[in-house]
Design an enzyme around this catalytic site. Structure first.
Site, PDB file in Angstrom:
ATOM      1  N   GLU A   1       0.075  -1.206   5.698  1.00 31.70           N
ATOM      2  CA  GLU A   1       1.168  -0.754   6.572  1.00 31.70           C
ATOM      3  C   GLU A   1       0.941   0.685   6.999  1.00 31.70           C
ATOM      4  O   GLU A   1       1.214   1.061   8.145  1.00 31.70           O
ATOM      5  CB  GLU A   1       2.500  -0.899   5.833  1.00 31.70           C
ATOM      6  CG  GLU A   1       3.733  -0.670   6.713  1.00 31.70           C
ATOM      7  CD  GLU A   1       4.208   0.769   6.745  1.00 31.70           C
ATOM      8  OE1 GLU A   1       5.084   1.092   7.566  1.00 31.70           O
ATOM      9  OE2 GLU A   1       3.700   1.602   5.964  1.00 31.70           O
TER      10      GLU A   1
ATOM     11  N   ASP B   1       0.825  -1.210   0.000  1.00 33.32           N
ATOM     12  CA  ASP B   1       0.000   0.000   0.000  1.00 33.32           C
ATOM     13  C   ASP B   1       0.858   1.259   0.000  1.00 33.32           C
ATOM     14  O   ASP B   1       2.043   1.235   0.333  1.00 33.32           O
ATOM     15  CB  ASP B   1      -0.933   0.014   1.211  1.00 33.32           C
ATOM     16  CG  ASP B   1      -0.187  -0.038   2.541  1.00 33.32           C
ATOM     17  OD1 ASP B   1       0.741  -0.857   2.664  1.00 33.32           O
ATOM     18  OD2 ASP B   1      -0.520   0.739   3.453  1.00 33.32           O
TER      19      ASP B   1
END
Length: 443
Positions: A106, A39
């Site tokens: 994350e 991400d």
């Protein structure tokens, strides 16, 4: 992975794990985990028409730099994914057995790493490619938690002059990266200001709020108060005197600080009962904040800290939210105990959420010694070894894989998480060559 005949799995959270067998001659080498996250932080400039949920980036190469026009780039941490895929598809690169772990979410609390089932991972050496400063190798990070203290309150009515008291224009910053910079916390200063005002004159609190996030050093804090008409002049003098004292104390670090009061009117206002007001102010005054202890093994590194990031006064309770960090689990736990006991003493409670483990510094790290040696041989530059006070997925993975020996590094980037994010192309090449050399050395 399927197109290259590699074994892979994706879990319910979206994490992807890919395996690749050792190259010829590397069967006896230690299995290595290559790790990054899938991400990115998606932000765009005003006027940018891209839909970041579905549109691709408009990449621009300018000299040594690559960036995305009008948006963030996602080099954090797309470059780790690119490195891993390049190694997986190239059968000419010598390497031991590889386990590529690519996590999700994350950037919103390391949720993917937390949910990852690591039971089928054999590697105990991990290369985390999620750092942004070439030549700086991270070998430890803080664990953390969010502490939300809640103190019940009761209300009454009071007549008097109404004021809005504001502390604004502070520098702020990330509570992991900038907690040691000596910057002021507006919520903490508001506690001091209210305590001093209430000690001098009769002040009733009508509202109180400050800060944006638990992990951001509070840049502003506001309170609405009521003062008896006959004490209004004394209140204004005390406010100005205390504001000047605080401004003088932070003259260098907070040159733009603004502390002021604004008269709102007169009349009857709902305010906290005196006992409730005292408990709220005492919580702000006595709640620990800032650096609590420095690292002993790494000079200049923070080991334990906390940040009073958000405060709010609601109908039933006053809430104070702190981000607690430490690279030593026992110190983090003790700090959380202190916050819980303080809340209890003031008639409230403290909820602990979002705990994640520390990545503790290993004095005997083999992978650190190897990567530093190769980096210095390749570049002729001295490597820098650091432990950071922010959280990294290494801590979560080390907790899941006992004995894990890891290092975090990456190519040079700047202004990550912003539309000015830039990635150095030459640094990507050097970091690629470093990674390949490290794998080749692990025979």
């Amino acid at each position: 992975a399927r197109s290259h005949g590699l074994r892979a799995r994706q879990d319910a959270s979206g994490n992807v794990v890919i395996w690749k067998d050792a190259a010829p001659g590397y069967d006896n080498g230690d299995t290595v985990i290559l790790q990054g996250h899938l991400d990115m932080v998606c932000v765009k400039e005003d006027g940018c028409l891209l839909d970041l949920e579905k549109d691709g980036l408009r990449l621009v190469v300018e000299g040594d730099n690559v960036y995305a026009e009008g948006t963030s780039l996602g080099g954090d941490d797309g470059i780790a994914v690119a490195y891993a895929l390049a190694i997986l598809e190239d059968d000419t690169i010598p390497h031991p057995a590889l386990e590529v772990v690519l996590t999700v979410n994350e950037e919103v609390g390391m949720l993917g790493a937390t949910a990852l089932d690591a039971s089928d991972l054999k590697g105990r050496i991990l290369l985390n490619l999620d750092s942004e400063d070439e030549g700086i190798f991270l070998t430890g990070c803080a664990g953390g938690a969010t502490a939300s203290g809640r103190i019940p309150v009761k209300w009454t009515e009071e007549e008097g002059v109404q004021y809005r008291v504001s502390i604004e224009n502070l520098t702020g910053g990330h509570s992991g990266a900038e907690i040691d910079k000596g910057r002021a916390n507006a919520n903490v200063l508001m506690g001091r200001l209210l305590y001093t005002l209430m000690d001098e004159v009769d002040v009733w609190i009508a509202s109180l709020s400050g800060g944006e996030k638990d992990n951001a050093i509070a840049r502003f804090s506001h309170a609405e108060v009521v003062v008896g008409r006959e004490q209004a002049a004394a209140f204004e003098r005390c406010l100005e005197k205390t504001a000047e004292v605080i401004r003088r104390e932070y003259a260098v670090k907070e040159a733009e600080m603004c502390i002021h009061g604004e008269k709102l009117g007169e009349g009857s206002t709902r305010v906290l009962q005196p006992v409730s007001a005292s408990r709220v102010v005492l919580a702000l005054v006595h709640m620990p904040n800032g650096v609590q202890k420095m690292e002993e093994a790494l000079e200049g590194a923070v080991r334990t800290s906390l940040n009073l990031g958000q405060i709010s006064l609601g109908e039933e309770c006053f809430t104070a939210v702190s981000s607690v960090r430490s690279s030593l689990a026992s110190e983090k736990d003790w700090l959380l105990e202190k916050l819980q006991s303080l809340a209890m003493l003031l008639g409230g409670e403290c909820e602990i959420t979002g705990e994640y483990p520390a990545w503790e510094y290993r004095p005997d790290s083999r992978i650190r010694e190897l990567i530093v040696r190769i980096y210095e041989e390749q570049t002729g530059k001295k490597a820098e070894i650091c432990s950071i006070h922010a959280g990294l997925e290494c801590g979560i993975l080390a907790d899941k894989l006992p004995g894990l020996d890891c290092v975090s590094y990456g190519p040079q980037m700047r202004d990550i998480h912003t539309t000015g994010e830039v990635l150095s192309i030459s640094s990507v090449k050097r970091t690629w060559e470093l990674t390949a050399a490290v794998l080749a050395a692990m025979k």
